[in-house]
Design a protein around this motif. Structure first.
Motif, mmCIF file in Angstrom:
data_model
loop_
_atom_site.group_PDB
_atom_site.id
_atom_site.type_symbol
_atom_site.label_atom_id
_atom_site.label_comp_id
_atom_site.label_asym_id
_atom_site.label_seq_id
_atom_site.Cartn_x
_atom_site.Cartn_y
_atom_site.Cartn_z
ATOM 1 N N GLY A 92 35.883 72.268 50.451
ATOM 2 C CA GLY A 92 36.148 72.789 51.797
ATOM 3 C C GLY A 92 37.509 72.300 52.264
ATOM 4 N N HIS A 93 37.703 72.279 53.559
ATOM 5 C CA HIS A 93 39.024 71.916 54.074
ATOM 6 C C HIS A 93 39.480 70.546 53.612
ATOM 7 C CE1 HIS A 93 37.972 75.121 56.974
ATOM 8 N NE2 HIS A 93 39.226 75.422 56.765
ATOM 9 N N LEU A 94 38.569 69.576 53.696
ATOM 10 C CA LEU A 94 38.977 68.223 53.351
ATOM 11 C C LEU A 94 39.230 68.080 51.850
ATOM 12 C CD1 LEU A 94 39.589 65.402 54.220
ATOM 13 C CD2 LEU A 94 37.155 64.876 54.105
ATOM 14 N N ALA A 97 42.412 69.676 51.131
ATOM 15 C CA ALA A 97 43.543 68.859 51.586
ATOM 16 C C ALA A 97 43.834 67.745 50.587
ATOM 17 C CB ALA A 97 43.252 68.270 52.961
ATOM 18 N N LEU A 98 42.794 67.103 50.093
ATOM 19 C CA LEU A 98 42.991 66.018 49.132
ATOM 20 C C LEU A 98 43.612 66.550 47.845
ATOM 21 C CD1 LEU A 98 39.714 63.950 49.593
ATOM 22 C CD2 LEU A 98 42.037 63.255 50.218
ATOM 23 N N ASN A 101 47.280 67.476 48.618
ATOM 24 C CA ASN A 101 48.258 66.462 49.036
ATOM 25 C C ASN A 101 48.178 65.121 48.323
ATOM 26 O OD1 ASN A 101 49.103 68.205 51.180
ATOM 27 N ND2 ASN A 101 47.363 67.497 52.385
ATOM 28 N N PHE A 195 36.196 57.975 58.793
ATOM 29 C CA PHE A 195 37.229 58.365 59.754
ATOM 30 C C PHE A 195 36.899 57.855 61.146
ATOM 31 C CE2 PHE A 195 38.532 62.459 57.360
ATOM 32 C CZ PHE A 195 39.254 61.695 56.492
ATOM 33 N N LEU A 199 39.093 55.675 64.289
ATOM 34 C CA LEU A 199 39.420 56.270 65.585
ATOM 35 C C LEU A 199 38.762 55.485 66.718
ATOM 36 C CD1 LEU A 199 40.915 58.400 67.178
ATOM 37 C CD2 LEU A 199 38.960 59.935 66.907
ATOM 38 N N LEU B 94 45.251 68.847 55.928
ATOM 39 C CA LEU B 94 44.504 67.717 56.478
ATOM 40 C C LEU B 94 44.256 67.882 57.969
ATOM 41 C CD1 LEU B 94 43.140 65.059 56.069
ATOM 42 C CD2 LEU B 94 45.367 63.925 56.260
ATOM 43 N N HIS B 96 44.146 70.606 59.548
ATOM 44 C CA HIS B 96 43.172 71.688 59.637
ATOM 45 C C HIS B 96 41.757 71.169 59.380
ATOM 46 C CE1 HIS B 96 41.341 75.633 58.761
ATOM 47 N NE2 HIS B 96 42.318 76.114 59.505
ATOM 48 N N ALA B 97 41.633 70.363 58.351
ATOM 49 C CA ALA B 97 40.315 69.805 58.004
ATOM 50 C C ALA B 97 39.758 68.988 59.163
ATOM 51 C CB ALA B 97 40.416 68.949 56.747
ATOM 52 N N LEU B 98 40.598 68.179 59.776
ATOM 53 C CA LEU B 98 40.142 67.355 60.898
ATOM 54 C C LEU B 98 39.710 68.232 62.071
ATOM 55 C CD1 LEU B 98 42.745 64.455 60.833
ATOM 56 C CD2 LEU B 98 40.310 64.297 60.294
ATOM 57 N N GLN B 100 38.763 71.219 62.030
ATOM 58 C CA GLN B 100 37.598 72.016 61.668
ATOM 59 C C GLN B 100 36.311 71.178 61.627
ATOM 60 O OE1 GLN B 100 36.221 75.461 61.389
ATOM 61 N NE2 GLN B 100 38.297 75.578 60.556
ATOM 62 N N ASN B 101 36.420 69.969 61.079
ATOM 63 C CA ASN B 101 35.193 69.206 60.805
ATOM 64 C C ASN B 101 34.927 68.026 61.720
ATOM 65 O OD1 ASN B 101 34.810 70.733 58.403
ATOM 66 N ND2 ASN B 101 36.253 69.391 57.342
ATOM 67 N N PHE B 102 35.967 67.441 62.245
ATOM 68 C CA PHE B 102 35.762 66.169 62.933
ATOM 69 C C PHE B 102 35.341 66.392 64.380
ATOM 70 C CE2 PHE B 102 36.909 62.296 65.143
ATOM 71 C CZ PHE B 102 36.421 61.334 64.276
ATOM 72 N N PHE B 104 35.631 65.274 67.563
ATOM 73 C CA PHE B 104 36.385 64.432 68.484
ATOM 74 C C PHE B 104 35.592 64.183 69.764
ATOM 75 C CE2 PHE B 104 39.817 66.173 65.862
ATOM 76 C CZ PHE B 104 40.582 65.041 65.642
#
Lengths: 209, 209
Positions: A92-94, A97-98, A101, A195, A199, B94, B96-98, B100-102, B104
């Motif tokens: 997926g997105h994460l 991303a890994l 990058n 994560f 935060l 990354l 985008h992933a945050l 989308q998924n995190f 907040f």
DNA sequence: TAGATTGTTAATCGATTAACAATC
DNA sequence: TAGATTGTTAATCGATTAACAATC
């Protein structure tokens, strides 16, 4: 004097030493003393010398440490020259991303496959890494014997998936789900990247004055 | 007995307490003793009681702690009820992933904007968060006064960008680039999420037997 | 040689654990 | 009331820092 048992405090500083030495190395710095490295890293020279002494004698009196040499030594201690094989589960997105990058190779990990359930992703490739169906997972692991799995899957799948992977022989988990994984199988290690914890630490700090 | 100065060791355990209490809360558990929480978290009951005593008296003799109450207290200590405003800088994979998924919001952060330089991204939206041009950054920060910035930008931009943001009044950085940020401005905090450090720790562990 | 800096031993500091009186 | 469990003080343990002889 090499130590039997290395404390977690020391282990957790090793990657940071490696990062700073890499930085110095890439800038062409040839030698560094514990005191100047300490100044750069904002720790005491004493601590650096103590930490390193757990693993051997890497410096020279009156000179300090050869940057390239010490970098290589710490890299070796960290196992970056083992050529560990790694798979990514969840593209997926994460996961994406890994794969896009993160420089796995630079820290000694070999990746050629990621796994996902989405038909849209299966069969595609990211930076040379093939995305395969989860159905192929067992066969792949049996054939190529990767040691480490990166987990970027939905939370509720993390623990049962980890259990399956441990059965298949996976020994290290780089876990990006927000659950703490565990097992009673010895010799299996988890690194949870929570994560939310970092935060919240930031939230704590900015919340008081 | 409330403590003056809270040690980093304690601060870093707080998010984990919060996570576990959240878990108990969502499972409907009403009360818990320090010893059963300790068993769940694999730490001593003594440590839990010591840690909590830095902030107040949240338990009751003979009973233990009310899960919902303690969860709220720790959430409060962490500042999740401050409603901090946050922006995301860099909406690549990354970022985008945050977005989308995190969650907040679950930890008390309000996000409505992310910033990027890519024309393809500017003007789009991810989960209700607008992606704006970096050219709008200064005006946006001046108008809405966010306190925290998430950095998912290329490495070489991180430090100069951070300096600019500090000038604009940003006080907290959730930094996903692989550089250690710093400033001499007081009251500014950095949380560096060094992916590579945790993977290297894992590498260290699986590399020796 | 003189200056610099190591590796290591000893001293200090802080964090964790144990113990227990207080009390729900 | 009796049992359970807290908050806190005291004891222990471990990690960090300081000091220094060894030596490049």
């Amino acid at each position: 004097m090499r130590k039997e048992r290395i404390s977690d405090a020391v282990i957790h500083r090793l990657p940071r030493y490696y990062r700073h030495l890499n930085d110095l190395y890439s800038k062409g710095v040839v030698r560094i003393s514990s005191s100047s490295l300490g100044a750069k890293m904002d720790i005491t020279a004493s601590q650096i010398r103590q930490d390193l002494s757990c693993f051997g004698e890497f410096g020279q009196q009156g000179y300090g440490y050869n940057v390239s040499e010490l970098r290589a030594e710490i890299g070796h201690i960290l196992g970056i020259d083992h050529g560990h094989r790694l798979i990514v589960i969840g593209a997926g997105h994460l996961g994406h991303a890994l794969l896009q990058n993160f420089d796995f190779q630079a820290v000694g990990f070999q990746v050629d496959s990621a796994f996902d359930v989405s038909p849209d992703l299966i069969g595609t490739e990211i930076r040379g890494v093939a995305i395969r169906s989860m159905d192929e997972l067992a066969d792949y692991v049996a054939a190529f014997r990767p040691e480490v799995a990166v987990l970027t899957v939905p939370q509720d799948q993390a623990q049962p998936l980890a259990a399956r992977l441990i059965d298949m022989g996976i020994r290290g988990f780089w876990n990006f789900t927000n659950v703490e994984l565990s097992t009673d199988v010895p010799g299996v290690f988890f690194e949870d990247v929570h994560f939310v914890d970092t935060l919240l630490t930031l939230s704590y700090r900015i919340s008081r004055q």
